[in-house]
Design an enzyme around this catalytic site. Structure first.
Site, PDB file in Angstrom:
ATOM      1  N   SER A 198     -55.348 -16.941  -7.942  1.00 37.39           N
ATOM      2  CA  SER A 198     -54.270 -17.865  -8.324  1.00 37.39           C
ATOM      3  C   SER A 198     -54.637 -19.282  -7.834  1.00 37.39           C
ATOM      4  O   SER A 198     -55.209 -19.550  -6.838  1.00 37.39           O
ATOM      5  CB  SER A 198     -53.239 -17.441  -7.608  1.00 37.39           C
ATOM      6  N   CYS A 322     -41.364 -14.024  -0.987  1.00 37.00           N
ATOM      7  CA  CYS A 322     -40.834 -12.939  -1.959  1.00 37.00           C
ATOM      8  C   CYS A 322     -39.862 -12.273  -1.316  1.00 37.00           C
ATOM      9  O   CYS A 322     -39.309 -11.355  -2.214  1.00 37.00           O
ATOM     10  CB  CYS A 322     -42.120 -12.112  -2.509  1.00 37.00           C
TER      11      CYS A 322
END
Ligand code: PLP
Length: 376
Positions: A198, A322
């Site tokens: 990423s 998250c």
């Protein structure tokens, strides 16, 4: 402002912003046959070469995606589509990021067998526990490199090389998001068939990532359409984001080791300072990636502490970005004591942080401990 939430995302560098702007201006579609298309294609090819070189891979092994969530989905669902009629088992760990864990749960609901290997009683992984979970019914082993909540480094290289010796046809996938450009590693040495990356964790733009697919490994496409990325990932390539990703890699690839040592010195300093306070507990340890550090202030709720620090312009995360304030099942798996689960914050460094910033953080933690202790 002091930014200690680099495992959630990082600030793009000026070079990355310039590269994105350059990519925006070079607006041709890389699939177009005219000159504007060719100009865009040149940028695309050069970015692919840069990212491949950083991974020790061939450019043909790099496929651009919208980020690691898509890369993880593509790898795992692709493997399941390819092997699912003959084999049913995936071996993974109990501490994966949701973009792996949720895909596995989804496949479990479709009839696949998912074996989630846990850390041992000391909260460490035994490579043999993962290796021994693999059998003739297994088609995929997916194991992250660096855990995003506490920086724990998993024994991926050892696990994958043992598996490749015993079961050469089992695919190996590694979510390398928190390791890429931070911990020195190469795709071949890792023995990974599939690697997820990423850009926004390494000072690149959001919405862009890559999947490394080792030459000779064939899994079906996850997104189909116009046939871009050799028909493996359709959709017009985002040249601006890809240029930004490439610039981020270029800026970091020359001195991974020196940067690691620098960030390691920040980690040691943080742990040393924390050690002076009875109420501050360190969940991570010196074997963890220095970039991701998990600590707790005994008895103070993570979110209360997070906002207390925010008021002082210090930005951290509660557990992981998250988990959104929920008790982290991942930290439970790592055997973090129940009394610290509610009080954990994540201090994740980048190369731009300093010891002076750590001093300010520690002072603020001490202040929080003294001021907020009444509401314990
Ligand atoms: N894997 C890990 C270990 C991560 O930390 C993250 C982001 O938090 C992801 C995957 C998802 O990456 P992206 O935001 O590019 O989809």
């Amino acid at each position: 402002m002091i930014y200690f939430d680099n495992a959630a995302t990082t600030a793009p560098s000026s070079e990355v912003c310039r590269a994105v702007a350059k990519g925006l201006k070079c607006f041709g579609n890389p699939s177009s046959l005219h000159r504007l298309g060719l100009d865009a294609e040149k940028l695309l090819n050069s970015a692919r070469e840069n990212i491949a070189a950083a991974l020790g891979a061939n450019p043909q092994e790099i496929y651009f995606t919208s980020g690691a969530t898509e890369s993880n989905n593509t790898a795992i669902i692709g493997a399941a589509k390819k092997f699912g009629k003959r084999k049913k088992k995936i071996v993974t760990t109990s501490v994966e990021h949701p973009s792996v864990a949720e895909v596995c749960t989804h496949l479990e609901n479709e009839g696949f067998k998912i074996v989630r290997v846990s850390p041992n009683a000391e909260g460490k992984f035994n490579a043999s526990d993962i290796i021994n979970a693999v059998d003739d019914n297994t088609f995929l082993v997916t194991c992250m490199y660096v855990n995003n909540e506490n920086g724990f480094i998993l024994p991926v290289e050892k696990v994958f090389s043992a598996i490749k010796k015993r079961y050469p046809h089992v695919l190996t996938h590694c979510d390398c998001v928190q390791a890429f450009m931070k911990i020195p590693f190469k795709a071949k040495k890792l023995n990974a068939d599939l690697i997820s990356l990423s850009a926004h964790k390494i000072h690149g733009p959001k919405g862009i990532g890559a999947l490394y697919v080792k030459k000779g490994v064939n899994i079906p496409a996850f997104i189909v359409g116009g046939g871009q990325e050799k028909a493996f990932r359709s959709g017009t390539e985002s040249i601006p984001l890809i240029c930004g990703f490439s610039a981020a890699v270029e800026e970091l690839c020359g001195n991974i080791d020196q940067r690691f040592e620098y960030v390691k010195s920040l980690q040691s300093y943080l742990f040393e300072k924390c050690g002076k306070y009875e109420n501050i507990h360190v969940n991570s340890d010196a074997d963890c990636s220095p970039y991701v550090n998990s600590i707790a202030v005994n008895g103070l709720k993570s979110e209360v502490l997070l906002h207390f620090l925010e008021e002082r312009e210090i930005f951290v995360s509660s557990g992981s970005a998250c988990s959104k304030g929920k008790k982290s099942s991942v930290l439970q798996e790592f055997k973090v004591s129940e009394k610290y689960l509610d009080s954990t914050i994540r201090i994740s460094f980048s190369k731009d942080n300093t010891k002076n910033e750590i001093d300010i953080l520690i002072k603020a933690l001490d202040e929080a401990d003294k001021k907020l202790c009444k509401i314990r």
